[in-house]
Design a protein around this motif. Structure first.
Motif, PDB file in Angstrom:
ATOM      1  N   ARG A 126      92.036 -21.174 -91.674  1.00 22.27           N
ATOM      2  CA  ARG A 126      90.775 -21.018 -90.946  1.00 22.27           C
ATOM      3  C   ARG A 126      90.951 -21.411 -89.472  1.00 22.27           C
ATOM      4  NH1 ARG A 126      86.193 -21.471 -94.710  1.00 22.27           N
ATOM      5  NH2 ARG A 126      87.009 -21.649 -96.833  1.00 22.27           N
ATOM      6  N   PRO A 127      89.994 -21.045 -88.629  1.00 18.76           N
ATOM      7  CA  PRO A 127      90.058 -21.455 -87.223  1.00 18.76           C
ATOM      8  C   PRO A 127      89.425 -22.829 -86.962  1.00 18.76           C
ATOM      9  CG  PRO A 127      88.286 -19.892 -87.521  1.00 18.76           C
ATOM     10  CD  PRO A 127      88.969 -19.999 -88.855  1.00 18.76           C
ATOM     11  N   ARG A 128      88.672 -23.349 -87.933  1.00 24.20           N
ATOM     12  CA  ARG A 128      88.055 -24.664 -87.760  1.00 24.20           C
ATOM     13  C   ARG A 128      88.820 -25.678 -88.612  1.00 24.20           C
ATOM     14  NH1 ARG A 128      83.427 -26.716 -85.669  1.00 24.20           N
ATOM     15  NH2 ARG A 128      82.491 -28.556 -86.627  1.00 24.20           N
ATOM     16  N   LEU A 129      89.405 -26.677 -87.964  1.00 28.13           N
ATOM     17  CA  LEU A 129      90.271 -27.648 -88.623  1.00 28.13           C
ATOM     18  C   LEU A 129      89.638 -29.030 -88.561  1.00 28.13           C
ATOM     19  CD1 LEU A 129      93.551 -26.550 -86.791  1.00 28.13           C
ATOM     20  CD2 LEU A 129      92.408 -25.426 -88.715  1.00 28.13           C
ATOM     21  N   ARG A 130      89.888 -29.815 -89.610  1.00 29.68           N
ATOM     22  CA  ARG A 130      89.282 -31.156 -89.641  1.00 29.68           C
ATOM     23  C   ARG A 130      90.191 -32.121 -90.378  1.00 29.68           C
ATOM     24  NH1 ARG A 130      84.472 -29.916 -91.745  1.00 29.68           N
ATOM     25  NH2 ARG A 130      84.981 -30.547 -93.883  1.00 29.68           N
ATOM     26  N   TRP A 131      90.447 -33.274 -89.753  1.00 33.82           N
ATOM     27  CA  TRP A 131      91.184 -34.375 -90.376  1.00 33.82           C
ATOM     28  C   TRP A 131      90.294 -35.603 -90.387  1.00 33.82           C
ATOM     29  CZ3 TRP A 131      93.452 -30.908 -87.058  1.00 33.82           C
ATOM     30  CH2 TRP A 131      94.631 -30.285 -87.485  1.00 33.82           C
ATOM     31  N   THR A 132      90.137 -36.221 -91.557  1.00 33.23           N
ATOM     32  CA  THR A 132      89.341 -37.446 -91.686  1.00 33.23           C
ATOM     33  C   THR A 132      90.241 -38.574 -92.162  1.00 33.23           C
ATOM     34  OG1 THR A 132      87.296 -36.232 -92.168  1.00 33.23           O
ATOM     35  CG2 THR A 132      87.388 -38.549 -92.822  1.00 33.23           C
ATOM     36  N   PHE A 133      90.309 -39.655 -91.392  1.00 34.64           N
ATOM     37  CA  PHE A 133      91.085 -40.850 -91.724  1.00 34.64           C
ATOM     38  C   PHE A 133      90.119 -41.928 -92.209  1.00 34.64           C
ATOM     39  CE2 PHE A 133      93.182 -38.416 -88.480  1.00 34.64           C
ATOM     40  CZ  PHE A 133      94.537 -38.471 -88.789  1.00 34.64           C
ATOM     41  N   ARG A 134      90.358 -42.449 -93.429  1.00 35.87           N
ATOM     42  CA  ARG A 134      89.451 -43.444 -94.007  1.00 35.87           C
ATOM     43  C   ARG A 134      90.226 -44.715 -94.339  1.00 35.87           C
ATOM     44  NH1 ARG A 134      87.818 -38.847 -97.219  1.00 35.87           N
ATOM     45  NH2 ARG A 134      85.817 -37.999 -96.467  1.00 35.87           N
ATOM     46  N   ALA A 135      89.687 -45.860 -93.917  1.00 39.43           N
ATOM     47  CA  ALA A 135      90.282 -47.152 -94.269  1.00 39.43           C
ATOM     48  C   ALA A 135      90.122 -47.379 -95.765  1.00 39.43           C
ATOM     49  CB  ALA A 135      89.619 -48.276 -93.484  1.00 39.43           C
ATOM     50  N   VAL A 136      91.071 -48.076 -96.355  1.00 36.14           N
ATOM     51  CA  VAL A 136      91.081 -48.292 -97.800  1.00 36.14           C
ATOM     52  C   VAL A 136      90.535 -49.677 -98.123  1.00 36.14           C
ATOM     53  CG1 VAL A 136      92.543 -48.428 -99.845  1.00 36.14           C
ATOM     54  CG2 VAL A 136      93.052 -46.756 -98.065  1.00 36.14           C
ATOM     55  N   GLY A 137      89.713 -49.748 -99.164  1.00 38.32           N
ATOM     56  CA  GLY A 137      89.255 -51.033 -99.680  1.00 38.32           C
ATOM     57  C   GLY A 137      88.115 -51.633 -98.881  1.00 38.32           C
ATOM     58  N   ARG A 138      87.452 -52.582 -99.500  1.00 34.60           N
ATOM     59  CA  ARG A 138      86.347 -53.286 -98.842  1.00 34.60           C
ATOM     60  C   ARG A 138      86.917 -54.134 -97.716  1.00 34.60           C
ATOM     61  NH1 ARG A 138      81.161 -54.769 -99.802  1.00 34.60           N
ATOM     62  NH2 ARG A 138      80.481 -56.808 -99.030  1.00 34.60           N
ATOM     63  N   GLY A 139      86.373 -53.983 -96.548  1.00 36.93           N
ATOM     64  CA  GLY A 139      86.862 -54.735 -95.400  1.00 36.93           C
ATOM     65  C   GLY A 139      88.020 -54.064 -94.692  1.00 36.93           C
ATOM     66  N   GLY A 140      88.411 -52.854 -95.145  1.00 38.33           N
ATOM     67  CA  GLY A 140      89.517 -52.158 -94.503  1.00 38.33           C
ATOM     68  C   GLY A 140      89.152 -51.703 -93.098  1.00 38.33           C
ATOM     69  N   ALA A 141      90.155 -51.613 -92.235  1.00 38.57           N
ATOM     70  CA  ALA A 141      89.930 -51.200 -90.854  1.00 38.57           C
ATOM     71  C   ALA A 141      91.006 -50.215 -90.433  1.00 38.57           C
ATOM     72  CB  ALA A 141      89.928 -52.415 -89.925  1.00 38.57           C
ATOM     73  N   LEU A 142      90.621 -49.250 -89.622  1.00 43.78           N
ATOM     74  CA  LEU A 142      91.563 -48.280 -89.087  1.00 43.78           C
ATOM     75  C   LEU A 142      92.250 -48.839 -87.850  1.00 43.78           C
ATOM     76  CD1 LEU A 142      89.528 -44.950 -89.212  1.00 43.78           C
ATOM     77  CD2 LEU A 142      91.303 -45.692 -90.796  1.00 43.78           C
ATOM     78  N   ARG A 143      93.542 -48.619 -87.758  1.00 41.51           N
ATOM     79  CA  ARG A 143      94.256 -48.920 -86.525  1.00 41.51           C
ATOM     80  C   ARG A 143      93.716 -47.993 -85.436  1.00 41.51           C
ATOM     81  NH1 ARG A 143     100.823 -48.167 -85.827  1.00 41.51           N
ATOM     82  NH2 ARG A 143     100.843 -47.921 -83.556  1.00 41.51           N
ATOM     83  N   PRO A 144      93.323 -48.525 -84.271  1.00 50.62           N
ATOM     84  CA  PRO A 144      92.656 -47.676 -83.281  1.00 50.62           C
ATOM     85  C   PRO A 144      93.565 -46.726 -82.521  1.00 50.62           C
ATOM     86  CG  PRO A 144      92.866 -49.917 -82.455  1.00 50.62           C
ATOM     87  CD  PRO A 144      93.316 -49.954 -83.886  1.00 50.62           C
TER      88      PRO A 144
END
Length: 450
Positions: A126-144
């Motif tokens: 498709r021409p519309r692309l999407r990536w979703t990054f989700r932190a794991v577990g309660r209290g998880g945080a994504l590296r910025p």
């Protein structure tokens, strides 16, 4: 004419940093008699996409599908959040024009990012692309920082550029009174346009299949040793044994805000990284070719050979890293003052975080495995180490020792390893079930009074 991109507050973006948009809360407040007011609760740094031309052997053509394929990498960083707030989820959306579509996506659906976050992907074909990054577990945080996504894109035969629009949306968790947590959704207030002319595409230097998961790094090879040919082997058998586990001294380094740089600067940083590491090895009397080496794109893992004299190697290696970075940055400043690079608006300073640890390491099929390596990277990516680098603008390097290594080397007073300047920090990453102690120090060249 190419659509101009804007930075924060509507100002033009500098150099090849595509844009620095705000992240505005979706739950805006409505003032009496006025328009909705959207609160700024974060920010993002969108790098100018990198485009790599693919050879015919890199991808099988679909019958009846004209045009050519290119690899497009989308680097981006999130602004670090103060006050205990953290990113729980971020989605990058790429809208390609009609006539272009994705043949493959990386990271792929179900993949796990370097910080452990789970990845959901949409848009294959498709021409519309999407990536979703989700932190794991309660209290998880994504590296910025250090985030990227890439796609092999089919271009029409008549297209002379890769173009499209980028946007980000996030979920941010913030503490409120009483110890409760509040989740807030935020997004960029506009889509950011990009357009990369076909003639600006980087040529390939290796097969796409050899480096499937790396963000364009396979196209910039030539600065590392050649890898030997690997013959195909049969499936795993029960007779395969665990590879030897040897106690090794390990070093990991990471370049600050690598993905916010422009294309040419990313290439320069990778060269500086390798040159600095090789120089530090020579300074410490360590044979580069006898070290275990694992490239991380914007970082590197170095596993020293067993039996290295840590009391001599470590201080000389740190001196080599510190002085190598200082020399690289002095050269960049000279170039900038000469005017050649000043016009580009590129940031020049190369700043790194480094961590040191020792423990049992196994040389596995696709890299180095073992709890020592895991701990090494947990410390390297931790908030205390990032904070010390942020609070030490006059330093090019911040180093973190694991607690056992600090006790063995610094605590016993070996030459060149003074305890002065070290800061003890408790490292706790709830999402990874990791706790530990690190000793952190901002390094400065000897001439600067270290």
């Amino acid at each position: 004419m190419e659509t101009p991109v804007v930075g924060r507050g509507g100002a033009p973006a500098q150099g090849d940093v595509l844009a620095t948009p705000d992240l505005l809360a979706v739950d805006g407040e409505v003032s009496r008699g006025g328009p909705s007011v959207r609160e700024r609760i974060g920010g993002a740094f969108l790098g100018r996409p990198l485009v790599y031309g693919l050879r015919d052997t890199d991808l099988e053509r679909t019958p009846g599908e004209p045009g050519r394929a290119v690899l497009v990498c989308f680097p981006f960083d999130l602004e670090e959040l103060p006050g205990g707030r953290r990113y729980e989820e971020v989605t990058l959306t790429v809208q390609l024009p009609d006539g272009m579509h994705a043949l493959s996506l990386e990271p792929a659906a179900g993949a796990v990012a370097a910080d452990g976050s789970e990845i959901a992907v949409f848009g294959l074909g498709r021409p519309r692309l999407r990536w979703t990054f989700r932190a794991v577990g309660r209290g998880g945080a994504l590296r910025p920082d250090g985030r990227w996504a890439q796609a092999v894109v089919r271009m029409p035969a008549t297209a002379d550029a890769v173009s499209g629009r980028l946007s980000l949306s996030t979920t941010i968790v913030q503490p409120v009174l009483g110890g409760a947590l509040r989740r807030r959704s935020a997004q960029t207030p506009y889509d950011t346009a990009f357009r990369i002319a076909a003639e600006e595409a980087w040529p390939t230097a290796a097969s796409l299949a050899q480096h499937r998961a790396l963000p364009g790094a396979w196209a910039l090879t030539g600065y590392e040793d050649d890898l030997p040919d690997v013959k195909a082997e049969g499936p795993e058998s029960e007779e395969e044994k665990l590879p030897p586990g040897l106690r090794r001294l390990c070093l990991a380094v990471d370049i600050e805000k690598y993905s916010a740089r422009d294309n040419a600067d990313m290439v320069r940083l990778q060269r500086v990284l390798l040159r600095t590491l090789r120089g530090a090895c020579a300074r410490a009397g360590v044979a580069w070719e006898r070290c275990g080496r694992q490239a991380q794109g914007d970082g590197y893992l170095l596993v020293l050979e067993p039996g290295a004299d840590e009391t001599r190697v470590v201080p000389h290696f740190l001196d080599g890293l510190t002085e190598g970075l200082a020399a690289a940055n002095d050269h960049a400043e000279d170039t900038n003052s000469a005017g050649e690079s000043a016009r580009s608006g590129r940031p020049h300073a190369v700043r790194m975080r480094a961590s040191l640890h020792q423990g049992i390491v196994h040389e596995a099929d696709s890299g180095y495995a073992g709890s020592a390596v895991v701990s090494l990277f947990r410390v390297l990516d931790s908030a205390p180490v990032r904070r010390v680098l942020h609070e030490s603008p006059d330093s090019h390097l911040v180093v973190a020792f694991s607690d056992p290594l600090y006790t063995d080397l610094v605590g016993t007073g070996y030459a060149g390893l003074s305890a002065e300047g070290f800061e003890r920090a408790e490292i706790e990453i709830a999402a990874k079930n990791f706790t530990g102690v690190a000793w952190i120090r901002a390094m400065r060249p000897a001439a600067a009074g270290q």
